[in-house]
Motif scaffolding. Sequence first.
Motif, PDB file in Angstrom:
ATOM      1  N   ALA A  74      48.520 -32.111 100.866  1.00 48.25           N
ATOM      2  CA  ALA A  74      49.501 -32.442 101.406  1.00 48.25           C
ATOM      3  C   ALA A  74      48.943 -32.989 102.954  1.00 48.25           C
ATOM      4  O   ALA A  74      49.326 -34.365 103.366  1.00 48.25           O
ATOM      5  N   GLU A  75      48.096 -32.346 103.401  1.00 45.80           N
ATOM      6  CA  GLU A  75      47.295 -32.749 105.026  1.00 45.80           C
ATOM      7  C   GLU A  75      46.738 -34.064 104.625  1.00 45.80           C
ATOM      8  O   GLU A  75      46.795 -34.890 105.566  1.00 45.80           O
ATOM      9  N   LYS A  78      48.929 -36.898 104.328  1.00 42.43           N
ATOM     10  CA  LYS A  78      49.761 -37.444 105.388  1.00 42.43           C
ATOM     11  C   LYS A  78      48.769 -38.218 106.440  1.00 42.43           C
ATOM     12  O   LYS A  78      49.132 -39.272 106.959  1.00 42.43           O
ATOM     13  N   ILE A  79      47.526 -37.849 106.404  1.00 42.48           N
ATOM     14  CA  ILE A  79      46.346 -38.416 107.190  1.00 42.48           C
ATOM     15  C   ILE A  79      46.253 -39.932 106.540  1.00 42.48           C
ATOM     16  O   ILE A  79      46.201 -41.025 107.415  1.00 42.48           O
ATOM     17  N   PHE A  80      46.310 -39.912 105.329  1.00 38.83           N
ATOM     18  CA  PHE A  80      46.147 -41.438 104.422  1.00 38.83           C
ATOM     19  C   PHE A  80      47.289 -42.235 104.906  1.00 38.83           C
ATOM     20  O   PHE A  80      47.066 -43.558 105.240  1.00 38.83           O
ATOM     21  N   ASP A 139      42.536 -41.808  97.895  1.00 36.11           N
ATOM     22  CA  ASP A 139      41.835 -42.932  97.846  1.00 36.11           C
ATOM     23  C   ASP A 139      42.029 -43.814  96.686  1.00 36.11           C
ATOM     24  O   ASP A 139      41.774 -45.165  96.493  1.00 36.11           O
ATOM     25  N   ASN A 153      40.173 -36.300  99.155  1.00 32.42           N
ATOM     26  CA  ASN A 153      40.321 -37.620  99.708  1.00 32.42           C
ATOM     27  C   ASN A 153      39.944 -38.809  98.588  1.00 32.42           C
ATOM     28  O   ASN A 153      40.798 -39.719  98.848  1.00 32.42           O
ATOM     29  N   GLY A 164      49.250 -41.759 107.373  1.00 32.47           N
ATOM     30  CA  GLY A 164      49.241 -42.324 108.756  1.00 32.47           C
ATOM     31  C   GLY A 164      48.308 -43.564 109.138  1.00 32.47           C
ATOM     32  O   GLY A 164      48.772 -44.474 110.054  1.00 32.47           O
ATOM     33  N   LEU A 165      47.021 -43.436 108.573  1.00 33.04           N
ATOM     34  CA  LEU A 165      46.074 -44.421 108.830  1.00 33.04           C
ATOM     35  C   LEU A 165      46.470 -45.869 108.136  1.00 33.04           C
ATOM     36  O   LEU A 165      46.445 -46.849 108.699  1.00 33.04           O
ATOM     37  N   GLN A 166      47.331 -45.670 107.170  1.00 30.32           N
ATOM     38  CA  GLN A 166      47.880 -46.945 106.500  1.00 30.32           C
ATOM     39  C   GLN A 166      48.764 -47.615 107.530  1.00 30.32           C
ATOM     40  O   GLN A 166      48.845 -48.926 107.838  1.00 30.32           O
ATOM     41  N   LYS A 167      49.710 -46.778 108.144  1.00 30.56           N
ATOM     42  CA  LYS A 167      50.498 -47.287 108.819  1.00 30.56           C
ATOM     43  C   LYS A 167      50.039 -47.957 110.015  1.00 30.56           C
ATOM     44  O   LYS A 167      50.431 -48.858 110.592  1.00 30.56           O
ATOM     45  N   MET A 168      49.023 -47.398 110.658  1.00 30.43           N
ATOM     46  CA  MET A 168      48.193 -48.119 111.726  1.00 30.43           C
ATOM     47  C   MET A 168      47.768 -49.588 111.366  1.00 30.43           C
ATOM     48  O   MET A 168      47.733 -50.321 112.159  1.00 30.43           O
TER      49      MET A 168
END
Lengths: 260, 196
Positions: free
Chosen positions: A41-42, A45-47, A15, A11, A49-53
């Motif tokens: 990779a997971e 993807k989460i990061f 970050d 993480n 996704g959160l940035q896109k939010m």
Amino acid sequence: MKCGETRNKINDYCDGELNASQIQALEAHVLKCADCAKALAEARKIFDGLQKMGQVKAPENLAGDVRRKLETLQGKKSGLKKIFSPLPFKIPLELAASLLIGVFIYRVIVPHHPIGKSPHLEVKVDPSVRDKTDASPSDIKSAAENAKTSMQPGLLPLVKEPSPMPKEKSDADLNREHIQEKKEMTVSEESPISSRKRTEVQKDFYEKEKSVSAVFGQKDMVPAGGSLKEAAFRDQTVQEGSFLVFIPKNLWRSPRCLRR
Amino acid sequence: MEVEKREGLEQDRIWVQQSREGDLEAFDRLVLKYQDRIYGTALQIVGNREDAYDIAQETFMKAYTKLHTFRQEAAFSTWLIRIAMNLAKSKLRWRKLRNFIPFIQETQEGEEELQVPDKGPGPEEILMQREFQDQLRNALERLPEEYREAIILRDIQGLSYDEIAGILGIQPGTVKSRINRGRIQLRKELGEDFVL
């Protein structure tokens, strides 16, 4: 770097919190370990996704609506200001308040009792002069002296508040009081002097009054009735002897008195 | 990067000062600069556009009326986000009290607004991205509030640990701890259905 340590730092890696050597070590491990590569990779993807939010655009009318509301708010504020200070110059609130209090005290708290109007006032007649229709100037002088000494500033001299009668009194007491009351002549009482005699008394009164004024010689003291004396005598509402009541001039400031 | 940030802070300071003197134009500039961030933060927390819009509007109104209480020690953006966070959280609490419509259903309404597709992805890829965003949003919603707000501020809004500490009124160490735990739990929430 081992798997456990790598997982803990994945993480931070995503970050951007790792230093150059840590990044190198982690990337080297991930190239060799498939599980850690999958975990990385997971995490990525989460990061992502959160940035896109977070890539959200505010509605276009937001800034305009805020501006309109603020203008309304400012308009309301200036409206209130106009209500509370309509003058082009500022009056300190303290000054306005003290003026208001001053007027209040003058009009309401300071008593203005025009003579003969207050139900609590009774004009008493000096007994030493009452029965002497032909009183000599020396009598008048002594009576006037008495009145002068008994007078207090701002208060009506020789004034008595009617007191309620005690519930239980003996006949002797009642008789004594009755006699006492008879001795005290008030403006409301009918004079026992006949009308013919009254004219003489009036003439005499003028003479006595002149003497009293001469005795006092004070500008701030006027005989009862003052300029009203003629009207009072004409209407026969004031009896002889009432000239002994003296009123300080400053009590005659009341507009109610001026109206008379 | 640091220079830009410092210049941005200085510009904010000037606009804040002008706004304090009643200059609405200056405050307009601040609104335009931060409206996306404020609206976005509110949207992540409350989960629907209508409430997020109200919160954003309320945030700016409150900021303007309380501008005299803002000390220039902190960044204006941090102060603004703190107001928005507090308003959004109180909105959530109020909604929970009223047993309002669940967060998940409401967020699906605003899905298209939130979606920012990459350049040139095919329809299938867009569908997968949308599916993943749904999963992620649902997982985020299930996190404890203290983890969720830390992740929103860090991973969604991209604020620094110090800024988050200032907004939430906690130590930077606590912020880091909450973010780490939140990320681990978020991964767990996504479960085995995780779409790679």
